[in-house]
Design an enzyme around this catalytic site. Structure first.
Site, PDB file in Angstrom:
ATOM      1  N   ARG A 122      -2.920  -0.587  -0.396  1.00 56.37           N
ATOM      2  CA  ARG A 122      -3.660  -0.090  -1.557  1.00 56.37           C
ATOM      3  C   ARG A 122      -2.969   1.109  -2.181  1.00 56.37           C
ATOM      4  O   ARG A 122      -2.795   1.193  -3.383  1.00 56.37           O
ATOM      5  CB  ARG A 122      -5.075   0.333  -1.148  1.00 56.37           C
ATOM      6  CG  ARG A 122      -5.974  -0.836  -0.841  1.00 56.37           C
ATOM      7  CD  ARG A 122      -7.239  -0.371  -0.197  1.00 56.37           C
ATOM      8  NE  ARG A 122      -6.946   0.311   1.055  1.00 56.37           N
ATOM      9  CZ  ARG A 122      -7.853   0.611   1.972  1.00 56.37           C
ATOM     10  NH1 ARG A 122      -9.109   0.304   1.777  1.00 56.37           N
ATOM     11  NH2 ARG A 122      -7.501   1.215   3.085  1.00 56.37           N
ATOM     12  N   HIS A 140      -9.944  -7.871  -0.147  1.00 56.84           N
ATOM     13  CA  HIS A 140      -9.456  -8.800   0.888  1.00 56.84           C
ATOM     14  C   HIS A 140      -9.327 -10.214   0.298  1.00 56.84           C
ATOM     15  O   HIS A 140      -8.352 -10.919   0.555  1.00 56.84           O
ATOM     16  CB  HIS A 140     -10.452  -8.899   2.056  1.00 56.84           C
ATOM     17  CG  HIS A 140     -10.632  -7.652   2.856  1.00 56.84           C
ATOM     18  ND1 HIS A 140     -11.865  -7.152   3.185  1.00 56.84           N
ATOM     19  CD2 HIS A 140      -9.733  -6.804   3.410  1.00 56.84           C
ATOM     20  CE1 HIS A 140     -11.720  -6.057   3.918  1.00 56.84           C
ATOM     21  NE2 HIS A 140     -10.423  -5.820   4.066  1.00 56.84           N
ATOM     22  N   LYS A 171     -15.142  -0.527  18.009  1.00 56.84           N
ATOM     23  CA  LYS A 171     -15.254  -0.046  16.625  1.00 56.84           C
ATOM     24  C   LYS A 171     -16.702  -0.034  16.115  1.00 56.84           C
ATOM     25  O   LYS A 171     -16.942   0.414  15.010  1.00 56.84           O
ATOM     26  CB  LYS A 171     -14.405  -0.935  15.706  1.00 56.84           C
ATOM     27  CG  LYS A 171     -12.936  -0.529  15.647  1.00 56.84           C
ATOM     28  CD  LYS A 171     -12.259  -1.122  14.422  1.00 56.84           C
ATOM     29  CE  LYS A 171     -10.900  -0.498  14.177  1.00 56.84           C
ATOM     30  NZ  LYS A 171     -10.268  -1.016  12.961  1.00 56.84           N
TER      31      LYS A 171
HETATM   32  O1  PNS Z   1      -8.688  -4.053   8.814  1.00 61.32           O
HETATM   33  P1  PNS Z   1      -8.094  -3.128   9.826  1.00 61.32           P
HETATM   34  O2  PNS Z   1      -9.162  -2.573  10.730  1.00 61.32           O
HETATM   35  O3  PNS Z   1      -7.246  -2.068   9.198  1.00 61.32           O
HETATM   36  O4  PNS Z   1      -7.118  -4.025  10.759  1.00 61.32           O
HETATM   37  C1  PNS Z   1      -6.393  -3.448  11.825  1.00 61.32           C
HETATM   38  C2  PNS Z   1      -5.779  -4.536  12.735  1.00 61.32           C
HETATM   39  C3  PNS Z   1      -6.821  -5.546  13.160  1.00 61.32           C
HETATM   40  C4  PNS Z   1      -4.687  -5.262  11.979  1.00 61.32           C
HETATM   41  C5  PNS Z   1      -5.158  -3.794  13.963  1.00 61.32           C
HETATM   42  O5  PNS Z   1      -6.091  -2.896  14.481  1.00 61.32           O
HETATM   43  C6  PNS Z   1      -4.736  -4.750  15.077  1.00 61.32           C
HETATM   44  O6  PNS Z   1      -3.809  -5.505  14.921  1.00 61.32           O
HETATM   45  N1  PNS Z   1      -5.455  -4.705  16.220  1.00 61.32           N
HETATM   46  C7  PNS Z   1      -5.180  -5.526  17.382  1.00 61.32           C
HETATM   47  C8  PNS Z   1      -4.489  -4.739  18.495  1.00 61.32           C
HETATM   48  C9  PNS Z   1      -3.011  -4.592  18.185  1.00 61.32           C
HETATM   49  O7  PNS Z   1      -2.255  -5.529  18.238  1.00 61.32           O
HETATM   50  N2  PNS Z   1      -2.599  -3.376  17.760  1.00 61.32           N
HETATM   51  C10 PNS Z   1      -1.227  -3.122  17.306  1.00 61.32           C
HETATM   52  C11 PNS Z   1      -0.280  -2.708  18.380  1.00 61.32           C
HETATM   53  S1  PNS Z   1      -0.745  -1.164  19.051  1.00 61.32           S
END
Ligand code: PNS
Length: 166
Positions: free
Chosen positions: A90, A17, A41
């Site tokens: 990745r 990150h 989560k």
């Molecule tokens: O590090 P991660 O857990 O892979 O990140 C995932 C993240 C935070 C980018 C994703 O879960 C997210 O954007 N969550 C907020 C809710 C949302 O907008 N979801 C996308 C449309 S369904």
């Protein structure tokens, strides 16, 4: 001024990150790291802890900010007057989910683009959850996390083990 959002769970922030933050901070005028506040989560670290850890490791980047967010990512992006979402890729295994997320976000908010950076090869295998698993079993996590974050993870598991033995 070009502002981008780098969203994630960051439970905790890894060297992978950090690499994405460093590189994208050079591409944009301002980079906001958005830490998802999602109790569903059940993260190891609270959202406040995750934000503070990120603030500590990014404090020397003058154009990087860290905030938490809840709800839709797109709303968080818009509320910060940003128009780019940064995500790290990745491996091909990330691609399907990332493509779906980017396309979903683009349908909801066509003015916002997702920019993918390929992860530094050194960290292509790395994830927060695997680093946590190694730590949970007492393994060496110094190749995955910065020293201060690794210490916090070790403290967290030591505290959990202490609570179980009480
Ligand atoms: O590090 P991660 O857990 O892979 O990140 C995932 C993240 C935070 C980018 C994703 O879960 C997210 O954007 N969550 C907020 C809710 C949302 O907008 N979801 C996308 C449309 S369904």
């Amino acid at each position: 001024m070009k502002t981008a959002i780098y969203p994630g769970s960051f439970d905790p922030v890894t060297l992978g990150h950090y690499d994405i933050i460093e590189r994208s901070s050079k591409i944009f005028d301002k980079l906001i790291v958005g830490v998802l506040n999602n109790s569903a989560k059940s993260p190891l670290f609270s959202v406040e802890e995750r934000v503070n850890m990120l603030k500590d490791v990014t404090s020397h980047f003058p154009n990087v900010e860290v905030q938490s967010f809840a709800g839709l990512l797109i709303d968080f992006v818009r509320s910060n007057d940003a128009n780019v979402i940064v995500r790290g890729l990745r491996a091909i295994t990330d691609f399907e989910y990332e493509l779906q997320l980017a396309q979903m976000n683009r349908v909801i908010a066509p003015e916002i683009d997702t920019l993918f950076l390929t992860t530094n090869l050194k960290y292509a295998y790395l994830s927060s959850s695997m680093a946590k698993e190694v730590a949970m079993y007492g393994g060496d996590i110094s190749s995955f996390l910065s020293p201060e974050i690794a210490e916090k993870v070790r403290e967290k598991y030591a505290a959990q083990a202490g609570q179980r033995s009480e």
